[in-house]
Scaffold this motif. Structure first.
Motif, PDB file in Angstrom:
ATOM      1  N   VAL A 225      -7.819  -9.347   5.630  1.00 52.62           N
ATOM      2  CA  VAL A 225      -8.738  -9.092   6.743  1.00 52.62           C
ATOM      3  C   VAL A 225     -10.200  -9.210   6.339  1.00 52.62           C
ATOM      4  CG1 VAL A 225      -7.073  -7.589   7.868  1.00 52.62           C
ATOM      5  CG2 VAL A 225      -8.785  -6.600   6.364  1.00 52.62           C
ATOM      6  N   GLY A 226     -10.467  -9.559   5.070  1.00 56.57           N
ATOM      7  CA  GLY A 226     -11.852  -9.702   4.644  1.00 56.57           C
ATOM      8  C   GLY A 226     -12.581  -8.384   4.553  1.00 56.57           C
ATOM      9  N   LEU A 227     -11.870  -7.277   4.344  1.00 58.02           N
ATOM     10  CA  LEU A 227     -12.491  -5.957   4.356  1.00 58.02           C
ATOM     11  C   LEU A 227     -11.958  -5.133   3.196  1.00 58.02           C
ATOM     12  CD1 LEU A 227     -14.165  -3.729   5.738  1.00 58.02           C
ATOM     13  CD2 LEU A 227     -12.122  -3.158   7.059  1.00 58.02           C
ATOM     14  N   GLU A 228     -12.877  -4.632   2.381  1.00 55.54           N
ATOM     15  CA  GLU A 228     -12.514  -3.745   1.288  1.00 55.54           C
ATOM     16  C   GLU A 228     -12.776  -2.309   1.712  1.00 55.54           C
ATOM     17  OE1 GLU A 228     -14.758  -5.004  -2.061  1.00 55.54           O
ATOM     18  OE2 GLU A 228     -13.497  -6.763  -2.455  1.00 55.54           O
TER      19      GLU A 228
ATOM     20  N   THR B 282     -12.121   1.273  -8.077  1.00 54.08           N
ATOM     21  CA  THR B 282     -11.610  -0.044  -8.451  1.00 54.08           C
ATOM     22  C   THR B 282     -10.594  -0.568  -7.453  1.00 54.08           C
ATOM     23  OG1 THR B 282      -9.907   0.987  -9.845  1.00 54.08           O
ATOM     24  CG2 THR B 282     -11.994   0.416 -10.892  1.00 54.08           C
ATOM     25  N   GLY B 283      -9.800   0.314  -6.859  1.00 52.57           N
ATOM     26  CA  GLY B 283      -8.767  -0.147  -5.937  1.00 52.57           C
ATOM     27  C   GLY B 283      -7.617  -0.788  -6.697  1.00 52.57           C
ATOM     28  N   GLY B 284      -6.465  -0.776  -6.100  1.00 53.34           N
ATOM     29  CA  GLY B 284      -5.293  -1.365  -6.726  1.00 53.34           C
ATOM     30  C   GLY B 284      -4.961  -2.722  -6.133  1.00 53.34           C
TER      31      GLY B 284
ATOM     32  N   ILE C 118      -6.869   6.458   1.447  1.00 51.09           N
ATOM     33  CA  ILE C 118      -7.845   5.382   1.386  1.00 51.09           C
ATOM     34  C   ILE C 118      -9.121   5.732   2.144  1.00 51.09           C
ATOM     35  CG2 ILE C 118      -6.045   3.642   1.136  1.00 51.09           C
ATOM     36  CD1 ILE C 118      -6.556   2.849   4.032  1.00 51.09           C
ATOM     37  N   GLY C 119      -9.274   7.009   2.484  1.00 49.42           N
ATOM     38  CA  GLY C 119     -10.505   7.459   3.121  1.00 49.42           C
ATOM     39  C   GLY C 119     -10.520   7.341   4.622  1.00 49.42           C
ATOM     40  N   LEU C 120      -9.415   6.908   5.216  1.00 49.07           N
ATOM     41  CA  LEU C 120      -9.318   6.759   6.667  1.00 49.07           C
ATOM     42  C   LEU C 120      -8.176   7.609   7.197  1.00 49.07           C
ATOM     43  CD1 LEU C 120      -9.692   2.897   7.045  1.00 49.07           C
ATOM     44  CD2 LEU C 120     -11.420   4.610   7.565  1.00 49.07           C
TER      45      LEU C 120
ATOM     46  N   LEU D  67       0.829  -1.209   0.000  1.00 48.26           N
ATOM     47  CA  LEU D  67       0.000   0.000   0.000  1.00 48.26           C
ATOM     48  C   LEU D  67       0.864   1.261   0.000  1.00 48.26           C
ATOM     49  CD1 LEU D  67      -2.956  -0.749   2.451  1.00 48.26           C
ATOM     50  CD2 LEU D  67      -3.149  -0.003   0.079  1.00 48.26           C
ATOM     51  N   SER D  68       2.008   1.198   0.654  1.00 45.03           N
ATOM     52  CA  SER D  68       2.873   2.384   0.730  1.00 45.03           C
ATOM     53  C   SER D  68       3.360   2.821  -0.642  1.00 45.03           C
ATOM     54  CB  SER D  68       4.076   2.105   1.639  1.00 45.03           C
ATOM     55  OG  SER D  68       5.008   1.237   1.009  1.00 45.03           O
ATOM     56  N   ALA D  69       3.316   1.931  -1.611  1.00 44.94           N
ATOM     57  CA  ALA D  69       3.749   2.281  -2.962  1.00 44.94           C
ATOM     58  C   ALA D  69       2.616   2.880  -3.787  1.00 44.94           C
ATOM     59  CB  ALA D  69       4.300   1.043  -3.673  1.00 44.94           C
ATOM     60  N   ASP D  70       1.387   2.845  -3.274  1.00 43.83           N
ATOM     61  CA  ASP D  70       0.228   3.327  -4.025  1.00 43.83           C
ATOM     62  C   ASP D  70      -0.360   4.617  -3.472  1.00 43.83           C
ATOM     63  OD1 ASP D  70       0.413   1.211  -5.737  1.00 43.83           O
ATOM     64  OD2 ASP D  70      -1.199   0.035  -4.820  1.00 43.83           O
TER      65      ASP D  70
END
Length: 486
Positions: free
Chosen positions: A371-374, A359-361, A208-210, A198-201
């Protein structure tokens, strides 16, 4: 001496714990025993890089004998995240990049002032490398993922201690802590891999909205440049647009104190309810054979620790997605309003960000599988329409007043029908007012008390008070003045 086949000797007549010996053979000592590191890495969702695996598993071997704090080996997660973040290139931030980011975020705050009543944060804009992003956000990742790790650890412990056949329980001995450490190490490697990717994106602290970093406003120059690849737009326009988004997120999370806890709490509640398929772990426990460590290898390669989503979790996810969409929709609407007259490329950049968030990467997908969470706001466009509608109906102040309390927040139904939000809210407020009025009237004695059976006068002498005596006197044709006088 008769030896127990389940408690083999080590050659000096001292019994050994066979399960512990098998696990040592699995994870430590002599070249990982008969276990293929690539297969175990596959179980943890890690890349098949021989050098990377050698480094990681050497650390795992050293840590297997020591317990970690909690269900996750956070040291391994941290080191793996830093390692993945450094893959390719993660140069240190230059002084010029720091100055450019600071100027962009300062200008973004000025552009936001006319389009929202929420005041500026006063935060200092920062420029981060990917490694710095990992360091600044790891604490929040720990908070978000520990409930999942707890579920996995509890499921594994229950399966190995309660569901294991009786003949296997006597073999557990001191191996249970090794099993827990192994699970914590695998989860730590998975988590570190996801965070490092994630740190590369991500382009900022709230991408990511958080609010992953508490009270911070930052951009990652290397990732901002990567974001602009192929867009054929000026670098300064891209930086300014992303700075406005970051500043809008920061303004919302700082000036709406309940929001950060509300979002993180919702994710924690979701994660605590994640179901781990214990039947698969039970099968692993039943099939354990100290002489056949390949059995564990095969079970792990099938993803035995992966969380499974339940119908209740699907409902919780819908509520969480609505909250994420509302945050992203508000930021999207404000960013458009703040940049439409300032940046010629604002419309193109807005659409690029929308598609990217929807879409997310690969990194977000890896985190979702873990973690089963998008964390994608699937309904970003509907939320943006809702906020735009509220602005037209109520003005900027009325729109932003929605953030005053979580009970005022729109629902999934409001995203389906943004135009009907105000009408539904008025009906709800009118209903609440009626209930409040009725309750107040009841408390003040405004309602007639219901008749009681004992007031019927059926029993002799009951209900005989001054009023009853007066009524009886009048019925007899007399009055109070007709009585005897002194």
């Amino acid at each position: 001496m008769t030896s127990n086949p389940l408690t083999p000797s080590n050659g000096d007549d001292e019994p050994r714990d066979p399960l512990a010996e098998m696990l040592k053979n699995l994870m430590g000592g002599q070249g990982m025993g008969n276990i293929d590191p690539a297969e175990l890495a596959k179980a943890a969702g890690l890349p098949n890089d021989p050098n990377l695996l050698a480094q990681m598993f050497s650390q795992v071997q050293a840590m297997m004998s020591a317990s970690s704090e909690g269900p996750v080996n956070w040291q391994l997660a941290h080191e793996n995240a830093r390692r993945v973040a450094a893959e390719g290139s993660d140069p240190s931030v230059t002084s010029q990049q720091s100055r450019e980011v600071d100027e962009a975020l300062r200008l973004a705050e000025l552009w936001l002032d006319p389009v929202t009543v929420l005041p500026a944060t006063g935060l200092i804009g920062r420029a981060w490398s990917r490694a710095e992003w990992v360091e600044e956000t790891l604490g929040t990742w720990k908070r978000l993922t520990e409930p999942v790790a707890n579920s996995i650890a509890n499921a594994l412990s229950e399966a190995m201690t309660e569901q294991m056949p009786e003949e296997m329980k006597s073999m557990m001995g001191g191996a249970s802590s090794m099993i827990q450490n192994m699970g914590g190490a695998i989860f730590g490697m998975q988590l570190g891999q996801a965070i490092g990717a994630l740190s590369a994106d991500v382009v900022g602290s709230t991408d990511i909205g958080l609010p992953l970093a508490d009270l911070e406003m930052a951009l990652l120059p290397a990732n901002v440049a990567k974001f602009g690849d192929g867009l054929s737009l000026p670098d300064n326009d891209i930086r300014l647009f992303l700075a406005v988004r970051e500043a809008a997120h920061a303004r919302l999370f700082v000036q709406v104190p309940w929001l950060r806890g509300h979002l993180l709490g919702a994710i924690e509640a979701y994660a605590r309810g994640i179901h781990i398929d214990t039947s698969r772990i039970e099968e692993l426990a039943r099939d354990l054979d100290p002489s056949n460590p390949e059995g564990i290898q095969e079970a792990l390669s099938q993803g035995v620790f992966m969380p499974q989503r339940t119908p209740a979790q699907d409902q919780a996810l819908e509520k969480l997605e609505t909250a994420l969409a509302l945050v992203e929709g508000w930021v999207d609407e404000l960013t458009a309003a703040a940049t439409e007259k300032m940046l010629p490329s604002a419309a193109a950049l807005r659409e690029t960000v929308r598609r990217r968030r929807a879409t997310g990467g690969p990194a977000e997908q890896a985190f979702a599988s873990l973690v089963g969470l998008e964390l994608r706001p699937r309904r970003l466009r509907e939320a943006a329409v809702l906020w735009a509608t509220l602005k037209n109906e109520r003005g900027i102040e009325g729109r932003d007043a929605i953030w005053q309390h979580p009970d005022l927040m729109p629902t999934a139904e409001d995203l389906d029908d943004p135009a009907g939000f105000s009408a539904r809210r008025q009906l709800a407020e009118a209903s609440d007012t009626e209930v409040d009025d009725a309750l107040q009237k009841l408390l003040s004695g405004g309602f007639d008390a219901p008749a009681r059976p004992e007031d019927s006068g059926a029993d002799a002498g009951e209900g005989q008070g001054p009023a009853a005596d007066e009524a009886e006197t009048k019925d007899n044709g007399g009055s109070e003045d007709d009585g005897p006088k002194a």
